[in-house]
Write an enzyme that holds these catalytic residues in place. Structure first.
Site, PDB file in Angstrom:
ATOM      1  N   SER A 203       0.784   5.880  36.472  1.00  0.00           N
ATOM      2  CA  SER A 203      -0.331   5.914  37.425  1.00  0.00           C
ATOM      3  C   SER A 203       0.024   5.127  38.684  1.00  0.00           C
ATOM      4  O   SER A 203       0.967   4.345  38.663  1.00  0.00           O
ATOM      5  CB  SER A 203      -1.569   5.281  36.781  1.00  0.00           C
TER       6      SER A 203
ATOM      7  N   GLU B 134      -1.152   3.022  29.967  1.00  0.00           N
ATOM      8  CA  GLU B 134       0.269   2.998  30.379  1.00  0.00           C
ATOM      9  C   GLU B 134       1.115   2.337  29.308  1.00  0.00           C
ATOM     10  O   GLU B 134       2.209   2.792  28.975  1.00  0.00           O
ATOM     11  CB  GLU B 134       0.411   2.243  31.699  1.00  0.00           C
TER      12      GLU B 134
ATOM     13  N   GLY C 193      -2.193  -3.072  38.487  1.00  0.00           N
ATOM     14  CA  GLY C 193      -2.802  -3.150  39.821  1.00  0.00           C
ATOM     15  C   GLY C 193      -3.813  -2.031  40.019  1.00  0.00           C
ATOM     16  O   GLY C 193      -4.777  -2.157  40.746  1.00  0.00           O
TER      17      GLY C 193
ATOM     18  N   SER D 236       0.521   5.010  43.161  1.00  0.00           N
ATOM     19  CA  SER D 236       0.900   5.824  44.335  1.00  0.00           C
ATOM     20  C   SER D 236       2.331   6.342  44.243  1.00  0.00           C
ATOM     21  O   SER D 236       2.639   7.429  44.726  1.00  0.00           O
ATOM     22  CB  SER D 236       0.725   4.995  45.614  1.00  0.00           C
TER      23      SER D 236
ATOM     24  N   LYS E 187       8.325  -4.622  45.437  1.00  0.00           N
ATOM     25  CA  LYS E 187       7.954  -4.962  44.055  1.00  0.00           C
ATOM     26  C   LYS E 187       9.061  -5.734  43.316  1.00  0.00           C
ATOM     27  O   LYS E 187       8.866  -6.150  42.179  1.00  0.00           O
ATOM     28  CB  LYS E 187       7.632  -3.680  43.262  1.00  0.00           C
TER      29      LYS E 187
ATOM     30  N   ALA F  34       5.008   0.015  39.074  1.00  0.00           N
ATOM     31  CA  ALA F  34       4.780  -1.383  38.667  1.00  0.00           C
ATOM     32  C   ALA F  34       4.316  -2.171  39.885  1.00  0.00           C
ATOM     33  O   ALA F  34       4.513  -1.762  41.025  1.00  0.00           O
ATOM     34  CB  ALA F  34       6.057  -1.994  38.106  1.00  0.00           C
TER      35      ALA F  34
END
Ligand code: DER
Length: 267
Positions: free
Chosen positions: A30, A128, A121, A32, A146, A108
């Site tokens: 999940s 997940e 987030g 962007s 990240k 992540a």
């Protein structure tokens, strides 16, 4: 390079490296970055028909195979990833249909040099983690912001913790006792009140500083090692906690789109 392009680079690299004509059951994370994973999977599914992609690939040493998407099943990790699968005409599978998943690709919020990750987030970390846990391969894709040496270095919003609404206050106070530096019941933006996860729960974000493995003293006067595995264990034991956004020792490899616009860092 834009952050978006960096996400796309990481996603394409992971799909092109790990998905082939044998891949059947694929977990879809999940957030962007996963949008570009789906984008590449759909392209690879139309490989033969996509001359431009084919031609571009002829100049590279990596021979891409067409993915036989009719033979593939895609397992979602949230409402969002379910919608991505459905809207792209991919075969939707349910987690309880499979004992094992061939590969899961997910984003992540932060990844340390040992491939431990903070996730959640997007408040999707429970499903997940379930999908990642039954995957033979768990791959992370992320933009360059990240990548950290230790968790808590860049992601200072806190570790996302899914809690039962009925006893969120108990969980909140227990986390305070554990010695976290910042604590926040995650509130919704376009709705009065807290964020509600796909499972009907709340999320508390708890910041424990850098998870660098140093000794720390909790507010309960217990010393503990401030490492991803130790902090995960301590939080997981608290009454009311459903799941913790620490993915410790789960990822096999991580791809980070770099700032330069084309290269991808691999951990
Ligand atoms: O919630 C999550 O764990 C998601 O994977 C998300 O945090 C990933 O972030 P992204 O939107 O930068 O891909």
């Amino acid at each position: 390079m834009s952050l978006t392009e960096s996400k796309r680079q990481a996603a394409y690299k992971a799909v092109d490296t790990h998905l082939n004509s044998e891949t059947r059951i694929i977990g879809i994370g999940s957030g962007s970055t996963i949008v570009f994973v789906i984008e590449r999977i759909v392209q690879r599914g139309n490989f033969k028909k996509n001359d431009e992609l084919n031609e571009k690939n002829e100049n590279s040493d990596q021979k891409l195979e067409e993915l036989d998407l009719d033979q593939c099943v895609f397992i979602p990790t949230s409402f969002q990833s379910r919608q991505l699968i459905i809207h792209n005409g991919l075969n939707l599978g349910e987690i309880d249909q499979y004992q094992e998943i061939d590969i899961t690709i997910d984003g992540a919020d932060e990844v340390d040099e040992n491939l431990n990750a903070i996730k959640g987030g997007g408040a999707c970390h429970l499903r997940e983690k379930v999908v990642a846990e039954i995957s033979k391969k768990f791959i992370i894709v992320a933009d360059y912001t990240k990548r950290s040496t230790v968790l808590g270095e860049k992601w200072v919003k806190g570790i996302p913790i899914e809690v039962i609404p009925f006893c969120y206050a108990l969980a909140y106070n227990s986390l305070k006792l554990l010695g976290c530096q910042k604590l926040n019941l995650r509130m919704a933006k376009n709705k009065a009140g807290p964020v509600i996860t796909d499972n009907g729960n709340f999320v508390i974000d708890a910041y424990f500083g850098k998870l660098d493995g140093q000794q720390s003293l909790g507010n309960d006067n217990f010393m503990f090692i401030n490492s991803p595995s130790e902090v995960l264990k301590r939080i997981k034991l608290l009454t009311g906690v459903v799941e913790v956004g620490l993915f410790v020792g789960m990822a096999e490899i991580a791809y980070f789109g770099e700032e330069d616009g084309c290269s991808v860092g691999v951990l």
